[in-house]
Design an enzyme around this catalytic site. Structure first.
Site, PDB file in Angstrom:
ATOM      1  N   ASN A  70      48.493 -12.110 -22.298  1.00 23.60           N
ATOM      2  CA  ASN A  70      48.563 -12.361 -20.809  1.00 23.60           C
ATOM      3  C   ASN A  70      48.311 -13.956 -20.402  1.00 23.60           C
ATOM      4  O   ASN A  70      47.636 -14.678 -20.972  1.00 23.60           O
ATOM      5  CB  ASN A  70      46.464 -12.186 -19.954  1.00 23.60           C
ATOM      6  CG  ASN A  70      46.494 -12.337 -18.983  1.00 23.60           C
ATOM      7  OD1 ASN A  70      47.602 -12.455 -17.929  1.00 23.60           O
ATOM      8  ND2 ASN A  70      45.332 -11.107 -18.642  1.00 23.60           N
ATOM      9  N   CYS A 103      45.531 -14.280 -11.243  1.00 25.22           N
ATOM     10  CA  CYS A 103      46.413 -13.608 -12.081  1.00 25.22           C
ATOM     11  C   CYS A 103      47.939 -13.216 -10.737  1.00 25.22           C
ATOM     12  O   CYS A 103      48.645 -12.456 -11.196  1.00 25.22           O
ATOM     13  CB  CYS A 103      45.825 -12.744 -13.038  1.00 25.22           C
ATOM     14  SG  CYS A 103      45.242 -13.263 -13.954  1.00 25.22           S
ATOM     15  N   HIS A 149      51.488  -6.374 -14.161  1.00 19.24           N
ATOM     16  CA  HIS A 149      51.180  -7.902 -15.475  1.00 19.24           C
ATOM     17  C   HIS A 149      50.529  -7.053 -16.492  1.00 19.24           C
ATOM     18  O   HIS A 149      49.792  -6.433 -16.912  1.00 19.24           O
ATOM     19  CB  HIS A 149      49.284  -7.737 -13.859  1.00 19.24           C
ATOM     20  CG  HIS A 149      48.808  -8.699 -14.837  1.00 19.24           C
ATOM     21  ND1 HIS A 149      49.077 -10.736 -15.712  1.00 19.24           N
ATOM     22  CD2 HIS A 149      47.240  -9.490 -14.985  1.00 19.24           C
ATOM     23  CE1 HIS A 149      48.268 -10.642 -15.730  1.00 19.24           C
ATOM     24  NE2 HIS A 149      46.710  -9.834 -15.647  1.00 19.24           N
TER      25      HIS A 149
HETATM   26  N1  COA Z   1      36.931  -9.409 -32.176  1.00 17.74           N
HETATM   27  C1  COA Z   1      36.536  -8.900 -32.446  1.00 17.74           C
HETATM   28  N2  COA Z   1      35.275  -7.490 -31.544  1.00 17.74           N
HETATM   29  C2  COA Z   1      35.192  -7.611 -30.435  1.00 17.74           C
HETATM   30  C3  COA Z   1      36.094  -9.274 -30.000  1.00 17.74           C
HETATM   31  C4  COA Z   1      37.376 -10.353 -30.470  1.00 17.74           C
HETATM   32  N3  COA Z   1      38.218 -10.677 -30.254  1.00 17.74           N
HETATM   33  N4  COA Z   1      35.644  -9.298 -29.068  1.00 17.74           N
HETATM   34  C5  COA Z   1      35.024  -8.167 -28.392  1.00 17.74           C
HETATM   35  N5  COA Z   1      34.330  -8.118 -29.401  1.00 17.74           N
HETATM   36  C6  COA Z   1      33.859  -7.008 -29.794  1.00 17.74           C
HETATM   37  C7  COA Z   1      32.219  -7.035 -28.442  1.00 17.74           C
HETATM   38  O1  COA Z   1      31.317  -8.338 -28.968  1.00 17.74           O
HETATM   39  C8  COA Z   1      31.794  -6.389 -29.146  1.00 17.74           C
HETATM   40  O2  COA Z   1      31.402  -5.135 -29.644  1.00 17.74           O
HETATM   41  P1  COA Z   1      29.642  -4.847 -30.266  1.00 17.74           P
HETATM   42  O3  COA Z   1      30.129  -3.360 -29.376  1.00 17.74           O
HETATM   43  O4  COA Z   1      28.867  -5.186 -31.236  1.00 17.74           O
HETATM   44  O5  COA Z   1      28.479  -5.847 -28.340  1.00 17.74           O
HETATM   45  C9  COA Z   1      32.997  -4.829 -29.133  1.00 17.74           C
HETATM   46  O6  COA Z   1      33.999  -5.677 -29.812  1.00 17.74           O
HETATM   47  C10 COA Z   1      33.194  -4.098 -28.329  1.00 17.74           C
HETATM   48  O7  COA Z   1      33.347  -5.022 -26.975  1.00 17.74           O
HETATM   49  P2  COA Z   1      33.690  -4.433 -25.062  1.00 17.74           P
HETATM   50  O8  COA Z   1      33.555  -5.805 -24.746  1.00 17.74           O
HETATM   51  O9  COA Z   1      33.571  -3.062 -24.505  1.00 17.74           O
HETATM   52  O10 COA Z   1      35.281  -4.436 -25.387  1.00 17.74           O
HETATM   53  P3  COA Z   1      36.309  -3.294 -25.391  1.00 17.74           P
HETATM   54  O11 COA Z   1      37.004  -2.057 -25.847  1.00 17.74           O
HETATM   55  O12 COA Z   1      35.591  -2.919 -23.409  1.00 17.74           O
HETATM   56  O13 COA Z   1      37.945  -4.327 -25.203  1.00 17.74           O
HETATM   57  C11 COA Z   1      38.503  -6.334 -23.670  1.00 17.74           C
HETATM   58  C12 COA Z   1      37.881  -6.146 -24.625  1.00 17.74           C
HETATM   59  C13 COA Z   1      38.346  -7.757 -23.433  1.00 17.74           C
HETATM   60  C14 COA Z   1      39.808  -6.438 -24.473  1.00 17.74           C
HETATM   61  C15 COA Z   1      38.629  -4.694 -22.659  1.00 17.74           C
HETATM   62  O14 COA Z   1      37.538  -4.779 -22.355  1.00 17.74           O
HETATM   63  C16 COA Z   1      39.767  -5.361 -21.294  1.00 17.74           C
HETATM   64  O15 COA Z   1      40.994  -5.601 -21.573  1.00 17.74           O
HETATM   65  N6  COA Z   1      39.397  -5.688 -20.051  1.00 17.74           N
HETATM   66  C17 COA Z   1      40.503  -6.938 -19.771  1.00 17.74           C
HETATM   67  C18 COA Z   1      40.459  -7.371 -19.299  1.00 17.74           C
HETATM   68  C19 COA Z   1      41.158  -8.706 -18.335  1.00 17.74           C
HETATM   69  O16 COA Z   1      42.369  -7.392 -17.408  1.00 17.74           O
HETATM   70  N7  COA Z   1      41.675  -9.563 -17.905  1.00 17.74           N
HETATM   71  C20 COA Z   1      42.300 -10.004 -17.325  1.00 17.74           C
HETATM   72  C21 COA Z   1      42.752  -9.749 -16.370  1.00 17.74           C
HETATM   73  S1  COA Z   1      43.730 -10.739 -15.200  1.00 17.74           S
END
Ligand code: COA
Length: 320
Positions: free
Chosen positions: A277, A114, A247
């Site tokens: 993204n 990215c 980004h």
């Molecule tokens: N729909 C519903 N629930 C979802 C889900 C979805 N699409 N994706 C994950 N979950 C659930 C998980 O399974 C988890 O459930 P649990 O508590 O029962 O285990 C819960 O949501 C929380 O998961 P978590 O990963 O802790 O959520 P989060 O608040 O961290 O959000 C992201 C997840 C990926 C949105 C966030 O961490 C993020 O944006 N991270 C950065 C990613 C990034 O920058 N990527 C690109 C880099 S270039």
């Protein structure tokens, strides 16, 4: 000629749109969860005949048109992509062939993920400042839909396809003031696309793998330090920054970064809600949007920032 300056921007988005409601039918997710946790409402997805090259060409031609230049004026082509049509020849070489401008250096940057676009801008900027070249076309283009596991709700809801481009040209007037690029391979396990590893083991599924929560926390810390480094290098204060062009990974990260800069959200380029993204394409797509909307004015100060697999991260401070 002391600086490289942005002469024109361009972009391309596929017509096909996948809304959160469409994803509710594919994986166990909801529109409410996606919007609340990420800020994403929809993303563009390629159709038959569209790929990283076709999108790069459309965005590149639009940027050249905006710059008032022709393909023959380009001295270097850099394409940032993690989803090229082939590992080699590079997308940049194919593009050069389409433009009919053989001879100039043309290469892909796929290893910065990215951050590839900022890495590309940084490289082009060095060549222009040194006087080796006068004009560079830097493009970010991605078909993220091709590398997603569409049964994995934790990743497939996040990404989209598209391309963005800038033309950089030599100038006596300040343009890119500085670029800062970094990497830390000790975080290699946070985000990866293990193509060769899987192929060697004859595994068929080759998908992006991500530890979202860890990445989120890393990004917040890294980007805060990056802002300080970038401003200090130019003896500038955060109040000097007119626009943040971040980004587009998560609206909560973007809002946090705007807060660090004391910038209101109407001074932050946001495309995430409509595009998801788009990896290496996200920054030039966001820049092109605010430029075409007439929001960003000449001589304003823009802070571009990225982070991605590697980890890699980088910034560019630009007098537009
Ligand atoms: N729909 C519903 N629930 C979802 C889900 C979805 N699409 N994706 C994950 N979950 C659930 C998980 O399974 C988890 O459930 P649990 O508590 O029962 O285990 C819960 O949501 C929380 O998961 P978590 O990963 O802790 O959520 P989060 O608040 O961290 O959000 C992201 C997840 C990926 C949105 C966030 O961490 C993020 O944006 N991270 C950065 C990613 C990034 O920058 N990527 C690109 C880099 S270039």
């Amino acid at each position: 000629m002391k600086y490289s300056r942005i002469l024109g921007t361009g972009s391309f988005l596929p017509k096909k749109i996948l809304k959160n409601a469409d994803l509710e039918k594919i994986v166990d997710t909801t529109d409410a969860w996606i919007v609340e946790r990420t800020g994403i409402r929809q993303r563009h997805i390629v159709s038959e005949g569209e790929n990283a090259l076709t999108m790069a060409e459309s965005a590149g031609r639009q940027a050249l048109e905006a710059a008032g230049l022709m393909p023959k004026d380009v001295d270097m082509i850099i394409v940032a992509t993690t989803t090229p049509i082939k590992t080699f020849p590079s997308t940049a070489c194919y593009l050069q062939k389409s433009f009919g401008i053989g001879g100039c250096p043309a290469f892909d940057l796929n290893s910065a993920a990215c951050s590839g676009f900022i890495y590309g801008m940084s490289i082009a900027d060095q060549y222009i400042r040194q006087g080796t070249i006068k004009t560079a076309l830097v493009i970010g283009t991605e078909v993220m839909s091709a590398i997603l596991d569409w049964t994995d709700r934790s990743t497939c809801v996040l990404f989209g396809d598209g391309a963005g481009a800038v033309v950089l040209g030599a100038s006596d007037k300040p343009g890119i003031l500085s670029t800062h690029i970094h990497a830390d391979g000790s975080y290699e396990d946070v985000l990866s696309l293990p193509i060769m590893e899987r192929k060697m083991r004859s595994e068929e599924s080759i998908f992006l793998q991500m530890s979202g929560n860890r990445l989120f926390k890393l990004a917040v810390n890294i980007l805060g330090d990056l802002f300080e480094e970038t401003l200090a290098a130019n003896s500038l204060k955060k109040s000097d920054v007119d626009w943040l062009i971040p980004h587009q990974a998560n609206i909560r990260i973007i809002q946090g970064m705007a807060k660090k800069l004391d910038l209101p959200m109407d001074r932050v380029a946001v495309t995430l809600d409509e595009q998801g993204n788009t990896s290496a394409a996200s920054i030039p797509l966001a820049l092109d949007k605010v430029v075409r909307e007439g929001k960003v004015k000449r001589d304003q100060l823009l802070l571009l920032e990225s982070f991605g697999g590697g980890l890699t991260w980088g910034s560019a401070l630009v007098r537009f």
